[in-house]
Design an enzyme around this catalytic site. Structure first.
Site, PDB file in Angstrom:
ATOM      1  N   HIS A 271       0.668  -1.593   0.454  1.00 16.32           N
ATOM      2  CA  HIS A 271       0.143   0.293  -0.185  1.00 16.32           C
ATOM      3  C   HIS A 271       1.091   0.734   0.006  1.00 16.32           C
ATOM      4  O   HIS A 271       1.051   1.693   0.973  1.00 16.32           O
ATOM      5  CB  HIS A 271      -1.284   0.349   1.483  1.00 16.32           C
ATOM      6  CG  HIS A 271      -2.165  -0.855   0.991  1.00 16.32           C
ATOM      7  ND1 HIS A 271      -2.495  -1.094   1.696  1.00 16.32           N
ATOM      8  CD2 HIS A 271      -2.762  -1.184  -0.106  1.00 16.32           C
ATOM      9  CE1 HIS A 271      -3.794  -2.040   1.381  1.00 16.32           C
ATOM     10  NE2 HIS A 271      -3.599  -2.358   0.183  1.00 16.32           N
TER      11      HIS A 271
ATOM     12  N   CYS B 267       3.649 -12.021   2.778  1.00 12.75           N
ATOM     13  CA  CYS B 267       4.780 -11.598   3.699  1.00 12.75           C
ATOM     14  C   CYS B 267       4.830 -13.229   3.983  1.00 12.75           C
ATOM     15  O   CYS B 267       3.111 -13.650   4.542  1.00 12.75           O
ATOM     16  CB  CYS B 267       4.008 -10.808   4.023  1.00 12.75           C
ATOM     17  SG  CYS B 267       5.333 -10.376   5.845  1.00 12.75           S
TER      18      CYS B 267
ATOM     19  N   GLU C 259      -5.522  -7.820   3.831  1.00 13.45           N
ATOM     20  CA  GLU C 259      -5.103  -9.228   4.832  1.00 13.45           C
ATOM     21  C   GLU C 259      -6.598  -9.981   5.483  1.00 13.45           C
ATOM     22  O   GLU C 259      -5.998 -10.687   5.181  1.00 13.45           O
ATOM     23  CB  GLU C 259      -4.333  -8.245   5.634  1.00 13.45           C
ATOM     24  CG  GLU C 259      -3.244 -10.272   6.739  1.00 13.45           C
ATOM     25  CD  GLU C 259      -2.482  -9.277   7.116  1.00 13.45           C
ATOM     26  OE1 GLU C 259      -2.332  -9.722   8.244  1.00 13.45           O
ATOM     27  OE2 GLU C 259      -2.252  -8.414   7.134  1.00 13.45           O
TER      28      GLU C 259
ATOM     29  N   THR D  84      -1.586  -8.662  11.030  1.00 10.15           N
ATOM     30  CA  THR D  84      -0.523  -7.968  11.111  1.00 10.15           C
ATOM     31  C   THR D  84      -0.242  -6.961  11.585  1.00 10.15           C
ATOM     32  O   THR D  84       0.669  -6.539  12.374  1.00 10.15           O
ATOM     33  CB  THR D  84       0.434  -8.613   9.990  1.00 10.15           C
ATOM     34  OG1 THR D  84       0.091  -8.054   9.090  1.00 10.15           O
ATOM     35  CG2 THR D  84       0.606 -10.400   9.916  1.00 10.15           C
TER      36      THR D  84
ATOM     37  N   ASN E 127      -0.958  -0.285   8.707  1.00 14.23           N
ATOM     38  CA  ASN E 127       0.186  -0.300   9.905  1.00 14.23           C
ATOM     39  C   ASN E 127       0.622   1.756   9.796  1.00 14.23           C
ATOM     40  O   ASN E 127       0.637   1.873  10.566  1.00 14.23           O
ATOM     41  CB  ASN E 127       1.654  -0.686   9.713  1.00 14.23           C
ATOM     42  CG  ASN E 127       2.312  -0.404   8.478  1.00 14.23           C
ATOM     43  OD1 ASN E 127       3.580   0.398   8.291  1.00 14.23           O
ATOM     44  ND2 ASN E 127       2.036  -1.126   7.286  1.00 14.23           N
TER      45      ASN E 127
END
Length: 330
Positions: free
Chosen positions: A58, A114, A144, A183, A243
């Site tokens: 992203h 990942c 995700e 995550t 994140n």
């Protein structure tokens, strides 16, 4: 964007001083670095085009850079013509239906999921195989979350987004529960949700090692270390980057009066610097260091800056790329 901060030479004024606290670790994590490498190596080995399902990571700058090299980004496989060229799945992971559809069409698929996301997929599948109902702590609509949910049949996974969700949750069998997490969540928020689930369902089983990845944890800890020492934190990242958004929240909760997400230096809202003498800078796990350097140079253009790096952890993790990209071309 207009500015209230004088430039050097304007009206004879000298540049005001600004202390910059640079959080470390910041920027690319091992999973993001691997995903970008996969696309670049595929382009080098097989030539353009290389198709990529969803943004590989992203970050608009990364995506545009790969487009310029010959990557073609699509949202779904049905947008890809019949081809022998590689098709790469993004770092966020995909539902099982996607590689199945790729095999049905005989597409040359390369999975850039990942490894730490793949670990969550395996955990969820194992718990399901052992007869447990799965709770997934995460954000609805994030790729995700869609990838993890898509490892199992419809209805097998219950998404919990908040502490309120955790309090309301009524499972069919409270004695047969397990949880996994996205995550890239807030470490503190997730701990609060997990505490509620464990209080309400003491037998719930969690991961042996926390699912929130090392990079998310480390970047949030680094932001906490600088947040109380600055009047503003700039987080370099994308608005659809989980994140990066969490870093903004963490900075403000850790004592910074204001934290802002910017994609690059052109987005800096200079009016927010009124009265600011110290600023923090960090970057989400999908933002390249070149964008951080760009922000520092923009600050240098308006202020007499001193830069202090605040390091809370050192990272040395690296993930191997898939075998088909390590082997020489035939």
């Amino acid at each position: 964007m207009s500015t209230s901060s004088p430039r050097a030479g304007e009206s004879g004024l000298s540049q005001p001083a600004l202390h910059v606290l640079l959080a470390a670790p910041r920027g690319f994590c091992a999973g993001v670095d691997r995903a970008i490498q996969i696309v670049e190596l595929a382009l080098a080995k097989f030539g353009a085009p290389v198709y990529v399902r969803h943004e590989i990571v992203h970050n608009r700058y990364v995506v545009e850079s790969l487009k310029a090299k010959g990557a073609v980004f699509v949202e779904e496989l049905n947008e890809i013509p019949e081809t022998a060229q590689p098709v790469v799945f993004s770092a966020h992971g995909v539902p099982k239906s996607v590689p199945q559809a790729a095999r049905f069409r005989n597409l040359f698929a390369i999975d850039a999921t990942c490894p730490l996301v793949f670990k969550v997929h395996m955990e969820a599948s194992r718990h399901y195989a052992e007869g447990r109902n799965i709770v997934l702590i995460g954000h609805a609509g994030h790729p995700e979350v869609e990838g993890t949910t898509g490892q199992l049949p419809p209805g097998a996974v219950t998404l919990i987004e908040s502490q309120a969700d955790a309090e309301r949750f009524e499972p069919e069998d409270p004695a047969r529960l397990a949880y996994v997490t996205q995550t890239t969540l807030s470490v503190d928020d997730t701990a609060g949700i997990v505490a509620i689930l464990k209080r309400r369902f003491p037998s719930i089983i969690g991961p042996h090692k926390e699912d929130i990845c090392y990079a998310t944890t480390n970047r949030q800890a680094a932001v906490k270390a600088i947040a109380g020492k600055v009047g503003l934190v700039l987080v370099v990242g994308a608005p659809n980057s989980s994140n990066s958004l969490r870093l903004v929240e963490v900075a403000e909760r850790a004592g910074c009066p204001r934290a802002l997400l910017i994609q690059r230096a052109a987005d800096i809202p200079w009016q927010a610097f009124e009265g600011i003498t110290a600023v923090g800078v960090t970057a989400g796990a999908s933002a390249p260091e070149t964008l951080v350097e760009e922000v520092i140079e923009a600050l240098r253009g308006r202020y007499r800056i001193t830069v202090e790096q605040v390091t809370t952890a050192n990272e040395s993790i690296a993930f191997n790329v898939p075998r088909e990209l390590r082997e020489p071309a035939a």
